[in-house]
Scaffold this active site. Structure first.
Site, PDB file in Angstrom:
ATOM      1  N   CYS A 132       0.844  -1.198   0.000  1.00  0.00           N
ATOM      2  CA  CYS A 132       0.000   0.000   0.000  1.00  0.00           C
ATOM      3  C   CYS A 132       0.881   1.251   0.000  1.00  0.00           C
ATOM      4  O   CYS A 132       1.379   1.665   1.052  1.00  0.00           O
ATOM      5  CB  CYS A 132      -0.919  -0.021   1.219  1.00  0.00           C
ATOM      6  SG  CYS A 132      -1.970   1.422   1.330  1.00  0.00           S
ATOM      7  N   CYS A 135      -0.327   4.130   2.108  1.00  0.00           N
ATOM      8  CA  CYS A 135      -0.212   3.916   3.563  1.00  0.00           C
ATOM      9  C   CYS A 135       1.246   4.119   4.009  1.00  0.00           C
ATOM     10  O   CYS A 135       1.502   4.726   5.041  1.00  0.00           O
ATOM     11  CB  CYS A 135      -0.602   2.501   3.966  1.00  0.00           C
ATOM     12  SG  CYS A 135      -2.099   1.886   3.244  1.00  0.00           S
ATOM     13  N   ASP A 136       2.189   3.565   3.251  1.00  0.00           N
ATOM     14  CA  ASP A 136       3.568   3.460   3.731  1.00  0.00           C
ATOM     15  C   ASP A 136       4.560   4.366   3.012  1.00  0.00           C
ATOM     16  O   ASP A 136       5.724   4.444   3.424  1.00  0.00           O
ATOM     17  CB  ASP A 136       4.055   2.000   3.581  1.00  0.00           C
ATOM     18  CG  ASP A 136       3.181   1.036   4.359  1.00  0.00           C
ATOM     19  OD1 ASP A 136       2.616   1.463   5.383  1.00  0.00           O
ATOM     20  OD2 ASP A 136       3.056  -0.130   3.950  1.00  0.00           O
TER      21      ASP A 136
END
Ligand code: NAP
Length: 301
Positions: A132, A135-136
Site C-alpha cells: 500500500c 499507507c507506507d
C-alpha cells in the site's frame, strides 16, 4: 442460534451501505468483520474521488460509515467466517465457533493484495516490503524504491511515490502495460521514474530490513541488483471468497458472479463490492452494490 434478517460479511463500504439500506427498510442485520473495519478503504491514506469530500482519509470515511450503520441499529461481530450453508431458505454462517442464521446473506468481504511469491516476502513485510503505497510511502521519503506491477495500481503508486522519493523503478514482467495510456504517459514524463520491463523481482536482500532487490530479465536471463529501501507490490488482488467456494457460482479468478443487482446464483445471497464480478472496483461502486443488496433485503417478505 442468533438470527437476523441479513448477515453482512465484511465491514467495508459495501457492507456498511448494505446495512444502512436494510436497516432503513426495517430489517435487522449483523455486520461480521475478520480484522479491522474499513477493508481496503480503511488503509487508504487519502481518498479524493468519493463525492462530498474533496479529500478524506480512509480511516475517517470508515468511521463515518460505521457510525451511521451502528446508529441505525446494526449489530457488530468480530471473527472469521469459516463455513456457510446456503442449502435451504434459512442461511447459516459459521463465525469462528458460532453459527448464526439469516434470511439473507450479503457477501461484502472484499479482496486482498496478491503476493509476488518471492522468498522472504512475508518476513520483510512492513520492513521494506509494502502492499500500500499511500499507507507506507511517507516512510520512504527521499529514498529509492521499486514498484512491481504493470496495472493502474502500480502506476498510480509509482506516481504517488515519485513525489516523495528520490527515485522509483517500475518493474514489470512484460513490455506492455495494463495501466491506462494516461497513467503510462504521466509516469513516462516523470524524470525520477525508471522502467524495467520484461523483468521480475527474483530475490529480496537485507538482514533486518530490505536494502536491495535482485531483478531478472525474463528474456535474457540476466540478473541485476538494485539498491532500494522499499518494494511496493502492486500485482493485483485476490477476492476473499474461500469460505463461499461451492456455495455460490464464481468466475475462474474466484470473484462471485453477480450483476448490478448483486444477486448471486443462490436466492437470498448477494455479493456486493470488490468480491463481485465487475469492471470498476472503487469505494463508490462498492457503495452502489451495497445499496442494491440492502434494498433487495428490505424488499424480502
Ligand atoms: P491489474 O490491472 O490486474 O494489474 C496487475 C499487474 O500485475 C499486471 O501488470 C500483471 O502483469 C502483474 N502481475 C500479476 N501477477 C504477477 C506476478 N505474480 N508477478 C509479477 N507481476 C504480476 O491489477 P491492479 O493494477 O491492482 O488493478 C485492478 C483493477 O482496478 C483494474 O481494473 C484497474 O484498472 C483498476 N484500477 C483503476 C484505477 C483508476 O481508475 N484510477 C486505479 C487502480 C486500479 P500482466 O499485465 O503481465 O498480467
Amino acid at each position: 442460534m442468533e438470527k437476523y434478517n441479513a448477515i453482512i460479511i465484511g465491514a467495508g463500504p459495501a457492507g456498511y451501505t448494505a446495512a444502512i439500506y436494510a436497516l432503513r427498510a426495517g430489517k435487522t442485520c449483523v455486520i461480521i468483520e475478520k480484522l479491522v473495519p474499513g477493508g481496503q478503504m480503511g488503509t487508504t491514506a487519502h481518498i479524493e474521488n468519493y463525492p462530498g469530500y474533496t479529500a478524506i482519509s480512509g480511516w475517517e470515511l470508515t468511521e463515518k460509515m460505521k457510525e451511521q450503520a451502528l446508529t441505525l441499529g446494526a449489530a457488530e461481530m468480530f471473527g472469521e467466517v469459516t463455513e456457510v450453508d446456503f442449502s435451504d431458505g434459512e442461511k447459516r454462517v459459521t463465525v469462528d465457533e458460532n453459527v448464526i442464521s439469516g434470511d439473507a446473506v450479503i457477501i461484502a468481504s472484499g479482496a486482498r493484495p496478491r503476493k509476488l511469491g518471492v522468498d522472504r516476502e512475508d518476513e520483510l513485510m512492513g520492513k521494506g516490503v509494502s502492499y500500500c503505497a499511500t499507507c507506507d510511502g511517507m516512510f520512504f521519503r527521499g529514498k529509492t524504491v521499486a514498484v512491481s506491477g504493470g496495472g493502474n495500481t502500480a502506476f498510480e503508486d509509482a506516481l504517488y511515490l515519485a513525489n516523495l522519493c528520490k527515485k522509483v523503478y517500475i518493474i514489470h514482467r512484460r513490455d506492455t502495460f495494463r495501466a491506462s495510456p494516461a497513467n503510462v504517459k504521466k509516469a513516462e514524463a516523470k524524470e525520477n521514474i525508471e522502467f524495467i520491463t520484461d523483468s521480475a523481482v527474483c530475490a529480496l536482500v537485507g538482514e533486518k530490513s530490505l536494502s536491495a532487490i535482485e531483478v531478472k530479465n525474463l528474456k535474457t536471463g540476466e540478473t541485476a541488483s538494485l539498491e532500494v529501501g522499499g518494494l511496493f507490490v502492486a500485482v493485483g488482488r485476490i477476492p476473499e471468497t474461500e469460505p463461499f467456494r461451492g456455495a455460490v457460482e464464481m468466475d475462474e479468478a474466484g470473484y462471485i458472479i453477480a450483476g448490478e443487482d448483486t444477486e448471486t446464483s443462490v436466492k437470498g445471497v448477494f455479493a456486493a463490492g470488490d468480491v463481485r464480478t465487475k469492471s470498476l472496483r472503487q469505494i463508490i461502486t462498492a457503495c452502489a452494490d451495497g445499496a442494491y443488496a440492502g434494498e433487495a433485503v428490505g424488499a424480502m417478505e
